[in-house]
Design a protein around this motif. Structure first.
Motif, PDB file in Angstrom:
ATOM      1  N   GLU A 173     137.262   3.403  74.539  1.00 47.36           N
ATOM      2  CA  GLU A 173     136.279   3.515  73.464  1.00 47.36           C
ATOM      3  C   GLU A 173     135.871   4.980  73.332  1.00 47.36           C
ATOM      4  O   GLU A 173     136.072   5.774  74.262  1.00 47.36           O
ATOM      5  N   TYR A 174     135.268   5.316  72.177  1.00 44.85           N
ATOM      6  CA  TYR A 174     134.962   6.717  71.894  1.00 44.85           C
ATOM      7  C   TYR A 174     133.524   6.869  71.398  1.00 44.85           C
ATOM      8  O   TYR A 174     133.027   6.051  70.622  1.00 44.85           O
ATOM      9  N   TRP A 175     132.898   7.947  71.857  1.00 47.81           N
ATOM     10  CA  TRP A 175     131.529   8.271  71.477  1.00 47.81           C
ATOM     11  C   TRP A 175     131.495   9.657  70.864  1.00 47.81           C
ATOM     12  O   TRP A 175     132.386  10.486  71.133  1.00 47.81           O
ATOM     13  N   CYS A 176     130.483   9.917  70.051  1.00 50.24           N
ATOM     14  CA  CYS A 176     130.407  11.197  69.349  1.00 50.24           C
ATOM     15  C   CYS A 176     128.956  11.674  69.283  1.00 50.24           C
ATOM     16  O   CYS A 176     128.108  10.991  68.701  1.00 50.24           O
ATOM     17  N   LEU A 177     128.685  12.808  69.892  1.00 52.58           N
ATOM     18  CA  LEU A 177     127.358  13.424  69.782  1.00 52.58           C
ATOM     19  C   LEU A 177     127.436  14.502  68.708  1.00 52.58           C
ATOM     20  O   LEU A 177     128.227  15.446  68.819  1.00 52.58           O
ATOM     21  N   VAL A 178     126.640  14.354  67.659  1.00 50.66           N
ATOM     22  CA  VAL A 178     126.613  15.334  66.562  1.00 50.66           C
ATOM     23  C   VAL A 178     125.275  16.064  66.603  1.00 50.66           C
ATOM     24  O   VAL A 178     124.215  15.435  66.543  1.00 50.66           O
ATOM     25  N   ALA A 179     125.327  17.386  66.732  1.00 49.67           N
ATOM     26  CA  ALA A 179     124.102  18.200  66.791  1.00 49.67           C
ATOM     27  C   ALA A 179     124.122  19.237  65.678  1.00 49.67           C
ATOM     28  O   ALA A 179     125.172  19.795  65.341  1.00 49.67           O
ATOM     29  N   THR A 180     122.940  19.511  65.098  1.00 45.85           N
ATOM     30  CA  THR A 180     122.804  20.506  64.035  1.00 45.85           C
ATOM     31  C   THR A 180     121.641  21.429  64.357  1.00 45.85           C
ATOM     32  O   THR A 180     120.536  20.959  64.659  1.00 45.85           O
ATOM     33  N   TYR A 181     121.930  22.744  64.297  1.00 47.12           N
ATOM     34  CA  TYR A 181     120.872  23.732  64.549  1.00 47.12           C
ATOM     35  C   TYR A 181     120.573  24.498  63.270  1.00 47.12           C
ATOM     36  O   TYR A 181     121.474  25.014  62.603  1.00 47.12           O
ATOM     37  N   ALA A 182     119.301  24.576  62.913  1.00 41.88           N
ATOM     38  CA  ALA A 182     118.852  25.375  61.776  1.00 41.88           C
ATOM     39  C   ALA A 182     117.847  26.383  62.297  1.00 41.88           C
ATOM     40  O   ALA A 182     116.935  26.012  63.053  1.00 41.88           O
ATOM     41  N   PRO A 183     117.999  27.671  61.962  1.00 39.96           N
ATOM     42  CA  PRO A 183     117.063  28.692  62.459  1.00 39.96           C
ATOM     43  C   PRO A 183     115.628  28.332  62.116  1.00 39.96           C
ATOM     44  O   PRO A 183     115.329  27.876  61.012  1.00 39.96           O
ATOM     45  N   VAL A 184     114.749  28.516  63.072  1.00 34.07           N
ATOM     46  CA  VAL A 184     113.332  28.227  62.872  1.00 34.07           C
ATOM     47  C   VAL A 184     112.634  29.512  62.434  1.00 34.07           C
ATOM     48  O   VAL A 184     112.613  30.501  63.171  1.00 34.07           O
ATOM     49  N   ALA A 185     112.082  29.512  61.219  1.00 31.12           N
ATOM     50  CA  ALA A 185     111.423  30.701  60.682  1.00 31.12           C
ATOM     51  C   ALA A 185     109.917  30.594  60.868  1.00 31.12           C
ATOM     52  O   ALA A 185     109.325  29.542  60.689  1.00 31.12           O
ATOM     53  N   GLY A 186     109.301  31.730  61.208  1.00 26.51           N
ATOM     54  CA  GLY A 186     107.857  31.799  61.316  1.00 26.51           C
ATOM     55  C   GLY A 186     107.332  32.906  60.424  1.00 26.51           C
ATOM     56  O   GLY A 186     107.911  33.995  60.379  1.00 26.51           O
ATOM     57  N   THR A 187     106.267  32.643  59.681  1.00 27.55           N
ATOM     58  CA  THR A 187     105.707  33.634  58.756  1.00 27.55           C
ATOM     59  C   THR A 187     104.311  34.030  59.202  1.00 27.55           C
ATOM     60  O   THR A 187     103.470  33.180  59.486  1.00 27.55           O
ATOM     61  N   ASN A 188     104.065  35.334  59.247  1.00 26.47           N
ATOM     62  CA  ASN A 188     102.752  35.855  59.620  1.00 26.47           C
ATOM     63  C   ASN A 188     102.205  36.671  58.449  1.00 26.47           C
ATOM     64  O   ASN A 188     102.837  37.619  57.990  1.00 26.47           O
ATOM     65  N   GLU A 189     101.037  36.288  57.946  1.00 24.10           N
ATOM     66  CA  GLU A 189     100.445  36.992  56.807  1.00 24.10           C
ATOM     67  C   GLU A 189      99.195  37.742  57.251  1.00 24.10           C
ATOM     68  O   GLU A 189      98.344  37.206  57.954  1.00 24.10           O
ATOM     69  N   GLU A 190      99.090  38.990  56.823  1.00 25.96           N
ATOM     70  CA  GLU A 190      97.952  39.828  57.173  1.00 25.96           C
ATOM     71  C   GLU A 190      97.327  40.409  55.898  1.00 25.96           C
ATOM     72  O   GLU A 190      98.009  40.616  54.887  1.00 25.96           O
ATOM     73  N   GLN A 191      96.036  40.714  55.969  1.00 24.98           N
ATOM     74  CA  GLN A 191      95.344  41.337  54.833  1.00 24.98           C
ATOM     75  C   GLN A 191      94.335  42.344  55.367  1.00 24.98           C
ATOM     76  O   GLN A 191      93.651  42.090  56.358  1.00 24.98           O
ATOM     77  N   ALA A 192      94.249  43.504  54.705  1.00 24.52           N
ATOM     78  CA  ALA A 192      93.297  44.549  55.110  1.00 24.52           C
ATOM     79  C   ALA A 192      92.484  45.002  53.900  1.00 24.52           C
ATOM     80  O   ALA A 192      93.017  45.097  52.781  1.00 24.52           O
ATOM     81  N   GLU A 193      91.220  45.224  54.115  1.00 26.21           N
ATOM     82  CA  GLU A 193      90.340  45.711  53.054  1.00 26.21           C
ATOM     83  C   GLU A 193      89.701  47.020  53.498  1.00 26.21           C
ATOM     84  O   GLU A 193      89.327  47.193  54.658  1.00 26.21           O
ATOM     85  N   VAL A 194      89.603  47.934  52.536  1.00 28.95           N
ATOM     86  CA  VAL A 194      89.017  49.256  52.821  1.00 28.95           C
ATOM     87  C   VAL A 194      87.910  49.523  51.807  1.00 28.95           C
ATOM     88  O   VAL A 194      88.092  49.327  50.603  1.00 28.95           O
ATOM     89  N   THR A 195      86.770  49.973  52.297  1.00 26.47           N
ATOM     90  CA  THR A 195      85.640  50.351  51.420  1.00 26.47           C
ATOM     91  C   THR A 195      85.261  51.793  51.718  1.00 26.47           C
ATOM     92  O   THR A 195      85.123  52.184  52.882  1.00 26.47           O
TER      93      THR A 195
END
Length: 246
Positions: A173-195
């Protein structure tokens, strides 16, 4: 005169019936199509020979029946098929992501009134495989194990029913392991105010000036397929008699 001949000594078995248990190790015969693996445990009582039968269970990368990397004959024994860095490199694909299909073959034989069933338990943790999505399928052949495989997921099988048999031909008998990798993206947002207060000639109280700037950065998880830990599919078999649950 003729010399007298010596009388042959009388020979007699002891009264008890001689009992011996002989175990002949597995012998592979005809490794091509329909390969046969003969493994017998025979009990001798006096001159009578009574075949008791045998169970054989093998696991490994697809190969001719009887030539897998490991075999077991002890009921309840577990065999593990391992994988890791080599498959992780293709799965990671330089960080771009990809898919892999890992085929595994199982050989089974059980003689007499004993069926044979087994379970499969995946152990996948850490590394590229740990960060991937994966599924385990039972397929019709080694060739059917591809990244496009999408049959019903499974975790057990009964390749040999409990009906009486003396066959020495392995069931594969035969078995099949199928794996899929997708890059994990992380987003960092910054904001600066000047007076600030500008310097304006001839103005005693100039108005304040404000400005704001925002930006974001997207980063991807970085993995090293060369440091991939070992993962495994553990196959555990058992035999069962007629009327018992496989």
């Amino acid at each position: 005169m003729t010399a007298p001949t010596a009388a042959a000594p009388a020979r007699r078995w002891a009264g008890a019936v001689l009992t011996a248990l002989v175990v002949v190790a597995a012998v592979v015969v005809g490794l091509g199509t329909g390969g046969t693996l003969a493994l017998w445990r025979d009990e001798f009582r006096g001159a009578a020979r009574v075949p008791v039968g045998v169970a054989v269970f093998g696991v490994g990368a697809p190969a001719a029946p009887g030539t897998l990397s490991q075999y077991a004959t002890t009921d309840g024994q577990a065999l593990a098929h391992t994988f890791g860095p080599a498959q992780a490199a293709a799965l990671y694909n330089g960080g771009a992501g990809g898919s892999v299909a890992i085929p595994v073959q199982v050989d089974a034989l059980s003689q007499g009134h004993r069926g044979l069933s087994y379970t499969v338990v995946p152990t996948i943790s850490g590394g590229v495989f740990g960060a991937s999505t994966w599924r385990l399928y039972r397929v019709a052949s080694a060739a059917a194990c591809t990244t496009a495989t999408s049959s019903t997921e499974a975790s057990a099988s009964t390749p040999v029913p409990s009906g009486y048999t003396t066959t020495s031909t392995l069931v594969s008998e035969y078995w099949c392991l199928v794996a899929t990798y997708a890059p994990v993206a992380g987003t960092n947002e910054e904001q600066a105010e000047v007076t600030g207060t500008p310097v304006v000639p001839e103005k005693e109280d100039p108005a304040d000036v404000q400005d704001a700037e925002s930006w974001n950065v997207t980063g991807y998880e970085e993995l090293d397929p060369g440091a991939e830990p070992s993962h495994s599919l553990t196959f555990t078999f058992r035999t069962f008699r007629p009327g018992e649950t496989p």
